[in-house]
Design a protein around this motif. Sequence first.
Motif, mmCIF file in Angstrom:
data_model
loop_
_atom_site.group_PDB
_atom_site.id
_atom_site.type_symbol
_atom_site.label_atom_id
_atom_site.label_comp_id
_atom_site.label_asym_id
_atom_site.label_seq_id
_atom_site.Cartn_x
_atom_site.Cartn_y
_atom_site.Cartn_z
ATOM 1 N N GLY A 1 6.543 14.547 32.832
ATOM 2 C CA GLY A 1 5.457 15.526 32.876
ATOM 3 C C GLY A 1 4.259 15.037 33.661
ATOM 4 O O GLY A 1 3.566 15.813 34.309
ATOM 5 N N ILE B 1 13.125 26.594 45.148
ATOM 6 C CA ILE B 1 14.129 25.543 44.993
ATOM 7 C C ILE B 1 15.077 25.894 43.853
ATOM 8 O O ILE B 1 16.304 25.725 43.954
ATOM 9 C CB ILE B 1 13.467 24.177 44.734
ATOM 10 C CG1 ILE B 1 12.526 23.841 45.893
ATOM 11 C CG2 ILE B 1 14.507 23.095 44.541
ATOM 12 C CD1 ILE B 1 11.744 22.569 45.714
ATOM 13 N N PHE C 1 8.078 21.439 30.604
ATOM 14 C CA PHE C 1 9.243 22.117 31.196
ATOM 15 C C PHE C 1 10.288 22.287 30.107
ATOM 16 O O PHE C 1 10.188 21.710 29.022
ATOM 17 C CB PHE C 1 9.815 21.323 32.370
ATOM 18 C CG PHE C 1 10.027 19.871 32.068
ATOM 19 C CD1 PHE C 1 9.045 18.930 32.366
ATOM 20 C CD2 PHE C 1 11.207 19.439 31.456
ATOM 21 C CE1 PHE C 1 9.241 17.593 32.082
ATOM 22 C CE2 PHE C 1 11.393 18.102 31.168
ATOM 23 C CZ PHE C 1 10.416 17.177 31.481
ATOM 24 N N ARG D 1 1.700 22.763 33.634
ATOM 25 C CA ARG D 1 2.377 22.054 34.709
ATOM 26 C C ARG D 1 3.215 20.896 34.183
ATOM 27 O O ARG D 1 4.284 20.593 34.717
ATOM 28 C CB ARG D 1 1.350 21.431 35.683
ATOM 29 C CG ARG D 1 0.837 22.214 36.883
ATOM 30 C CD ARG D 1 1.836 22.992 37.630
ATOM 31 N NE ARG D 1 1.650 24.358 37.148
ATOM 32 C CZ ARG D 1 2.588 25.166 36.798
ATOM 33 N NH1 ARG D 1 3.786 24.864 36.936
ATOM 34 N NH2 ARG D 1 2.332 26.364 36.329
ATOM 35 N N ARG D 2 2.683 20.215 33.141
ATOM 36 C CA ARG D 2 3.358 19.003 32.690
ATOM 37 C C ARG D 2 4.513 19.266 31.738
ATOM 38 O O ARG D 2 5.215 18.351 31.329
ATOM 39 C CB ARG D 2 2.345 18.061 32.022
ATOM 40 C CG ARG D 2 1.409 17.437 33.029
ATOM 41 C CD ARG D 2 0.291 16.716 32.337
ATOM 42 N NE ARG D 2 -0.662 17.674 31.797
ATOM 43 C CZ ARG D 2 -1.820 17.340 31.268
ATOM 44 N NH1 ARG D 2 -2.169 16.080 31.216
ATOM 45 N NH2 ARG D 2 -2.632 18.244 30.787
ATOM 46 N N LEU E 1 17.785 16.563 35.001
ATOM 47 C CA LEU E 1 16.823 17.661 35.067
ATOM 48 C C LEU E 1 16.721 18.285 36.453
ATOM 49 O O LEU E 1 16.121 19.315 36.639
ATOM 50 C CB LEU E 1 15.433 17.171 34.661
ATOM 51 C CG LEU E 1 15.182 17.220 33.166
ATOM 52 C CD1 LEU E 1 14.050 16.292 32.775
ATOM 53 C CD2 LEU E 1 14.856 18.639 32.724
ATOM 54 N N LEU F 1 9.658 23.999 36.399
ATOM 55 C CA LEU F 1 9.325 22.909 37.313
ATOM 56 C C LEU F 1 9.023 23.427 38.711
ATOM 57 O O LEU F 1 8.325 22.794 39.484
ATOM 58 C CB LEU F 1 10.489 21.907 37.389
ATOM 59 C CG LEU F 1 10.713 21.073 36.128
ATOM 60 C CD1 LEU F 1 12.058 20.372 36.193
ATOM 61 C CD2 LEU F 1 9.601 20.061 35.954
ATOM 62 N N ASP F 2 9.607 24.561 39.020
ATOM 63 C CA ASP F 2 9.469 25.078 40.386
ATOM 64 C C ASP F 2 9.260 26.582 40.317
ATOM 65 O O ASP F 2 9.848 27.262 39.481
ATOM 66 C CB ASP F 2 10.741 24.733 41.175
ATOM 67 C CG ASP F 2 10.813 25.482 42.474
ATOM 68 O OD1 ASP F 2 11.718 26.322 42.613
ATOM 69 O OD2 ASP F 2 9.945 25.248 43.333
ATOM 70 N N TYR G 1 7.407 30.177 34.668
ATOM 71 C CA TYR G 1 6.626 29.247 35.495
ATOM 72 C C TYR G 1 5.112 29.439 35.393
ATOM 73 O O TYR G 1 4.373 28.474 35.175
ATOM 74 C CB TYR G 1 7.090 29.286 36.953
ATOM 75 C CG TYR G 1 6.398 28.242 37.807
ATOM 76 C CD1 TYR G 1 5.320 28.577 38.628
ATOM 77 C CD2 TYR G 1 6.813 26.909 37.768
ATOM 78 C CE1 TYR G 1 4.667 27.611 39.399
ATOM 79 C CE2 TYR G 1 6.171 25.952 38.542
ATOM 80 C CZ TYR G 1 5.099 26.313 39.358
ATOM 81 O OH TYR G 1 4.468 25.353 40.094
ATOM 82 N N LEU H 1 18.344 22.983 37.859
ATOM 83 C CA LEU H 1 16.992 22.439 37.765
ATOM 84 C C LEU H 1 16.369 22.942 36.472
ATOM 85 O O LEU H 1 16.647 24.073 36.040
ATOM 86 C CB LEU H 1 16.165 22.914 38.972
ATOM 87 C CG LEU H 1 14.702 22.452 39.055
ATOM 88 C CD1 LEU H 1 14.642 20.954 39.264
ATOM 89 C CD2 LEU H 1 13.985 23.182 40.176
ATOM 90 N N GLY H 2 15.538 22.116 35.834
ATOM 91 C CA GLY H 2 14.873 22.536 34.602
ATOM 92 C C GLY H 2 13.964 23.735 34.840
ATOM 93 O O GLY H 2 13.492 23.954 35.950
#
Lengths: 708, 118
Positions: free
Chosen positions: B62, A618, A566, A563-564, B94, A613-614, A558, A609-610
């Motif tokens: 994204g 979560i 994953f 941020r964009r 996802l 992303l978090d 992470y 969850l990918g």
Amino acid sequence: MDSKKRPIKFFLSMIAAALVFTGVFVSKSSISVFSSTMSNVIGDGFIIAALVVQLLASKNSASLNSIPLNKRLYKFVVTNFFLIILLASGVAIIPAGTGLVESLSERVIIDNIVFVSIICYLAVLISTSIFLLLYGFILIKRTKRTKNYFWALYVGLLLFVLICSFLGKNILGEGNQLTKNPLHIAAFVVGIITIFLMVINSYRNSWVNYLNKNQKITCLFTAILIAVLIIMAERSNSANLLYYIKDYSLATGIFFDMTKDFLLIYLILSIFSLLLHLPTAGIFDKKVRQLSSLHQIGSVMTKMHNFEKLLDLITKQTLEVVEADSAWLMMKNKNSSSFKLAASSRVPANLMNMIKSNDYRELLNRISEKKSPLILNDLQRAKNVPVDRQSKKIGGSLTGVPLMSTSRGIAGIIFAYKEMEYGFDQEDSEMIQAYANQTMIAIENSILFDESLERERLQQELNVAREIQLKLLPKEIPYMADNIKIEAVSIPAYEVGGDYYDFIKLTDNQWGIYVGDVSGKSVSAALYMAELKGFVQSLARLYHSPKELMIKVNETLYPNIDRRSFISLMAAVIDLKENKIKFTRAGHTPLGYYEPEAEEWKMLRPEGLGLGLDKGKIFNRITDEWEIDFAPGSILFFYTDGVTEVFNSENEEFGDERLLSTLEHCQKNDVSSYKDVILDELKSFSQENKPDDITMVIIKHVKNKKGN
Amino acid sequence: MHGFEITRQDNQTISCLYVKGFLDAHTAPKFEEALQQLVDEQRFNIIVNFNDLTYISSAGLGVFMGLIENVRTNNGDIKLSNMTSKVFKVFDLLGFPNLYEIYDKEEQAVQKFTKAEQ
């Protein structure tokens, strides 16, 4: 030339000297065999031969052409000065006065003949030198006929000398009357033609054009000086002496005389030419300067690739090209119609203020709309003219020339300013236009160069990324056990793919299988894949539970991923002893599973969850881990979404249903390679459409030794 | 190369972006620009209506991830609505429903925003 030609020159000169001596000897000594006339003619023949030989000798030497034009006259005088003095003083020794012939007939002794030979040889040398000097001048900017006219003159002169020799006198000399004797007439005609050719040759003085103003003045004075000296020499006593040379050797005398006349005619015509060129010499020089600076600029500019330096250079050169006091360059902003000051040269504060003013902006618009140059030759008087900050009008003259790009319309404007009014004329405007065109070419070149560098850099980047990505995938399928059959394939869509898979041996009986998909397509995707592989490799052996592993990987990933971006990942652990599989789906496509008992294919989809992303809260809460049997006959099908997202010509997706039915088809028909069948299916479905990255890992637990 | 269009409608404190066509690596910058514009204008209550969107790729997803933190820090949110099942599948696979509120209808999202402000 030197080492080889000097001996030749020396040798030929010696021969010429010998010929002169022989000629004089034959002319003056009484050989009873020949008549006096014949002796003279034969003697003169030798002299003519000597002239030709000496010409050949002197022509061989370091040519006059290597001496710059403006120095040739001067060099000629200096080189021949000594010879001329010798000749003059030598001739002065011969007693002036009457009855020379008588005194000579009294003393036919060898030293006189030697003496006369020396005098004649000097005359031969000087005449040859004059001819070569004029040859050099005449042949500048030659036409096809120039050389012919010149040699016609030379030959004509020799012919004239020969005929006069037969006649025993110079037909064109003073006090000679024309008779009906055919030889007389022939001599006269040849003589006139020769003089005519001298005048024709003397018009060839275009070398004057190649001198600058100062050089023209120097040459003018040198030419006048020499011409005056020649005329003066004609009038003095020594003129009589030249007359006396003719007695010793008619040929030498006539030839020397005519050559001197040729030089005089040439000098006079050159003097006229120089005088006529002098008034315009200044402007002429300016034109030459402008052209040469334009040429220089052209070659420098096209090599200049740095954009800023180029703009700087352009402004500096503008000063030179139109001899302006200040110059600056306005470049148009990319997406608007406004301009920005890009470079300036010698722009004082008051001009700077003007450039920032509103009126000035109006000027820019005017030029921009009309797309043609603007000349304001009297800024004080002109209307709608920019003022400086203090609202004082600036004096002088200003011109602005637009730079037009082939594709983008107006790209910029070059300005030149002179403190003087009426400083720019039509020619200057044309000059700047020509310069502006060259400038545009240089600018566009520079931009294209940058763009192509950028493209190359990108391509290099992609190549590197591909290298990285290939190295990250397993080099070979591992051996897990006799009854485990594995197929794996990964086909990237473009040069760099985002798909990843790996096999890790955790313990003797446990293997980890990981199939993932990094979002994005370039170098950064490849680097994230490398990161992922690193994390998985190092953490997998510590966390045998796929869920725990995913949690740890997410935690580590992470903060180390954009941020964009994953990653989706399917992580599974096969226990070969227990025949079980544990797996976790981190945002990835479901796991295909053939259950041998139920004899059907299922898509297993635990909650997940990918990665990236978090932060963890979560992710840790919702990620699920499932466990299923991996009995003999079971098949696992790992894949990435490139498989289902293949489009056909009707924009339809391959989809989950088709995938399932293809898998069922493989199962029923007991194919040996699932991946081949599926790839074929995909190919025929998509036809030409370019698919996304395709990755598949198929693991079969074979039932029996037959390999089913 | 497939096209992408985006329309914006503001209603008091809520802004709604209507996306149409293909949202992939080529068109994602356009989408990002529109979202960034809202953020620049301090409009943090955002709904994205996917009614006319045919396709979305990871690049499109994204874009959300790049801006959501900032929006939420400013007490706003990006809520998603009116997805087709195909588009929803991509988000769902996802795990996005765990990160974003996804509604069938735009009105539900609007209601959520209004409730939150009271």
